[in-house]
Scaffold this active site. Structure first.
Site, PDB file in Angstrom:
ATOM      1  N   SER A 138      98.204  16.872  31.909  1.00 29.52           N
ATOM      2  CA  SER A 138      97.454  15.739  32.436  1.00 29.52           C
ATOM      3  C   SER A 138      98.241  15.052  33.554  1.00 29.52           C
ATOM      4  O   SER A 138      98.645  15.721  34.508  1.00 29.52           O
ATOM      5  CB  SER A 138      97.135  14.780  31.276  1.00 29.52           C
ATOM      6  OG  SER A 138      96.166  13.851  31.649  1.00 29.52           O
ATOM      7  N   ASP A 302      87.836  21.146  28.452  1.00 32.79           N
ATOM      8  CA  ASP A 302      88.318  19.908  29.091  1.00 32.79           C
ATOM      9  C   ASP A 302      87.357  19.518  30.208  1.00 32.79           C
ATOM     10  O   ASP A 302      87.254  20.200  31.221  1.00 32.79           O
ATOM     11  CB  ASP A 302      89.724  20.175  29.653  1.00 32.79           C
ATOM     12  CG  ASP A 302      90.380  18.936  30.260  1.00 32.79           C
ATOM     13  OD1 ASP A 302      89.709  17.883  30.372  1.00 32.79           O
ATOM     14  OD2 ASP A 302      91.572  19.025  30.615  1.00 32.79           O
ATOM     15  N   HIS A 335      90.406  17.755  26.541  1.00 36.29           N
ATOM     16  CA  HIS A 335      91.608  17.483  27.327  1.00 36.29           C
ATOM     17  C   HIS A 335      92.874  17.399  26.465  1.00 36.29           C
ATOM     18  O   HIS A 335      93.942  17.870  26.847  1.00 36.29           O
ATOM     19  CB  HIS A 335      91.392  16.171  28.094  1.00 36.29           C
ATOM     20  CG  HIS A 335      92.505  15.814  29.015  1.00 36.29           C
ATOM     21  ND1 HIS A 335      92.904  16.639  30.040  1.00 36.29           N
ATOM     22  CD2 HIS A 335      93.303  14.726  29.079  1.00 36.29           C
ATOM     23  CE1 HIS A 335      93.917  16.064  30.693  1.00 36.29           C
ATOM     24  NE2 HIS A 335      94.176  14.901  30.124  1.00 36.29           N
TER      25      HIS A 335
END
Lengths: 356, 187
Positions: A138, A302, A335
């Site tokens: 991320s 995601d 995610h």
């Protein structure tokens, strides 16, 4: 541990003085100093990647440790709390030495590049010239990319996981709503709430929204479905009915005890501003001079940092004849999947470290 | 990896070229090619275990489904695009071959030849779906969704305006595999 890294000229043109970074290390640096791995954390992470001390659990216990994918028996692993954070590094909640008051909103807006430039100073104080790998998921992946771009001759391997060269409009929107929840909490008081009640309600809502975006439709259905929380029938009132409601509330309430609302504003802003295409004119120009070997990993479910964004980076790296492997891991967990134990991700990174 | 046929593919590659191998498997062909011809190479592969094997060999690989085409790759961005022993598993072979010749300046295709003498004899004498070293599967448990012969392939290339150079044995009877270097005729 803490290290003073002095003054940094920020991407915005402002100067930030007397910066401290909090960091932890695991394992031992070898004699050639060739086994250093920098782990970069995501929005709400910190320097505590793994291990029992301090007593709370590390955010990447499943992946980093003795005998694990990132084996601390073999590699010297470093992680620092980002600039702007609230876990020991200088951020909006820190005391401004000039005023002896917390910075609050007088803290300058920082960027991903600023975070990386601060980490660069930490790496220099550790007398490490080359990182054998920079890895993160991320926002951590953004930092890994930034490292490979800003310090091309100091990064041998770059592993951005569930990451992107820029947020999509949808992801920008969710971050904006989160910030909105904070700044509209009356307790926020233009950021000057230190020493008084903090904007817990706003921060909890921001976390709840964030949490939804880290999961997937499928994983939420599996985990909660429409199941009711400690009741057999609807309450026909506005108390908590659904399990998913109760879960989000719990996540929100838990979060406010460990995170500073202003840090949330500053860090989400840094994520939102990150845009390699804008900064360099094109993704190709941004990646033209990288020397690192890349392993780019996306998560099939995601939707916040969708696989197509990872593919776009990989396609560009391939066009530039860079060494790059791309894998879209099949996972229903959205995610957040990179934080959950994933044997495929583990074996990929292990092989990549050994053989590339 | 069938060493003889793989070597024919490697032999026709110019040194230092840029190569894309569709359905690259465990990366053995690219690995050998990189060592012999110093190519810049990438594989495309769908299976995770194969991707892991490629990473273990230090071969760059992109996880993707070649049936979906190569829209991620721009025109003539590779010197060679290879489809080795995978054509028989492709849903739309014409589409994939045209994509190969869009992305690559040249394409190399190899496939098990259903016109091989032993295959013909098996069908003729035993009346059962033939098997060979290249086609080892039972009919109900095979990744191969089509069979073709060297003759079939040549006819297709002619119809599509593709120049096909046979890198293998000229004989449809005597070749266990077909191996072709393809180029699009340009006006």
């Amino acid at each position: 541990m803490n290290v003073d890294i002095g003054t940094l000229l920020l991407e915005s043109g402002q100067k930030l003085e007397a910066i401290t970074l909090a960091y932890e290390t695991w394992g031992h640096l070898n004699a050639k100093k060739s086994n250093a791995v920098l782990v970069c954390h995501a929005l709400t992470g910190d320097a505590h990647v793994t291990g029992d001390t301090p007593s709370y659990q590390g955010w990447w216990e499943t992946f980093v440790g003795p005998g694990k994918a990132l084996d601390t028996d073999r590699y010297f692993v470093i992680c620092s709390n980002v600039l702007g954070g609230c876990k020991g590094s200088t951020g909006p909640g820190s005391i401004n030495p000039a005023t002896e008051e917390p910075y609050g909103l007088t803290f300058p807006v920082i960027t991903i590049a600023d975070m990386v430039n601060a980490q660069k100073k930490l790496i220099a104080t550790l007398e490490i010239e080359k990182l054998c790998m920079v890895i993160g998921g991320s926002m951590g992946g953004m930092q890994a990319l930034e490292w490979a771009i800003s310090y091309p001759d100091q990064v041998e391997r770059c592993v951005p996981i569930a990451s992107t060269s820029h947020l999509s409009s949808q992801a920008l929107a969710f971050d904006a709503v989160g910030r909105h929840a904070i700044v509209n909490d009356p307790a926020w008081k233009e950021g000057h709430y230190y020493g008084a009640n903090s904007p817990e309600k706003g921060l909890a809502i921001a976390r709840m929204i964030g949490h939804i975006t880290y999961l997937s439709d499928e994983s939420m259905d599996i985990k909660f479905g429409r199941r009711l929380q400690k009741k057999q029938e609807y309450g026909y009132d506005f108390t908590t009915d659904f399990q998913v409601e109760s879960y989000l509330k719990y996540q929100g309430d838990k979060f406010v005890n460990r995170f500073d609302a202003n840090s949330y504003l500053y860090i989400t802003k840094a994520i939102s501003y990150y845009d390699l295409e804008k900064k360099y004119g094109s993704l190709e120009a941004a990646l033209a001079h990288v020397q690192a070997k890349f392993l780019v990993i996306s998560i099939s479910s995601d939707w916040l940092y969708p696989p197509r964004q990872s593919k776009e980076m990989v396609k560009t790296l391939m066009k530039l004849n860079k060494e790059v492997t791309y894998c879209n891991l099949e996972s229903p967990y959205g995610h957040d999947a990179f934080l959950i134990e994933n044997p495929q991700m583990a074996s990929l990174v292990t092989q990549f470290l050994e053989h590339s | 990896m069938d060493l003889d046929y793989s070597q024919r593919i490697i032999d026709c590659i110019d040194p230092h070229s840029k190569v894309l191998d569709l359905g690259c498997g465990d990366g053995a062909l690219l690995h050998a090619m990189a060592q012999q011809k110093q190519v810049t190479c990438y594989g495309i592969e769908i299976d995770f275990e194969n991707i892991l094997a490629c990473v273990g060999r230090g071969i760059s690989v992109f996880q993707g489904d070649i049936n979906e085409g190569l829209h991620e790759f721009s025109n003539h961005s590779y010197d060679y695009v290879i489809l080795s022993h995978t054509l028989q598993q492709i849903h739309k072979p014409l589409f994939v071959i045209s994509e190969m010749l869009r992305v690559g300046k040249k394409a190399i295709v190899s496939f098990p030849n259903f016109g091989y003498w032993s295959i013909r004899l098996q069908l003729l004498l035993r009346g059962k779906t033939p098997k060979s070293k290249s086609l080892p599967y039972e009919w109900y448990d095979t990744p191969n969704i089509r069979v073709l012969t060297i003759q079939d392939f040549k006819a297709m290339c002619k119809r599509e305006g593709i120049y096909a150079r046979n890198l293998g044995n000229e004989s449809n009877w005597l070749s266990e595999k077909g191996v072709f270097l393809l180029e699009k005729f340009r006006r």
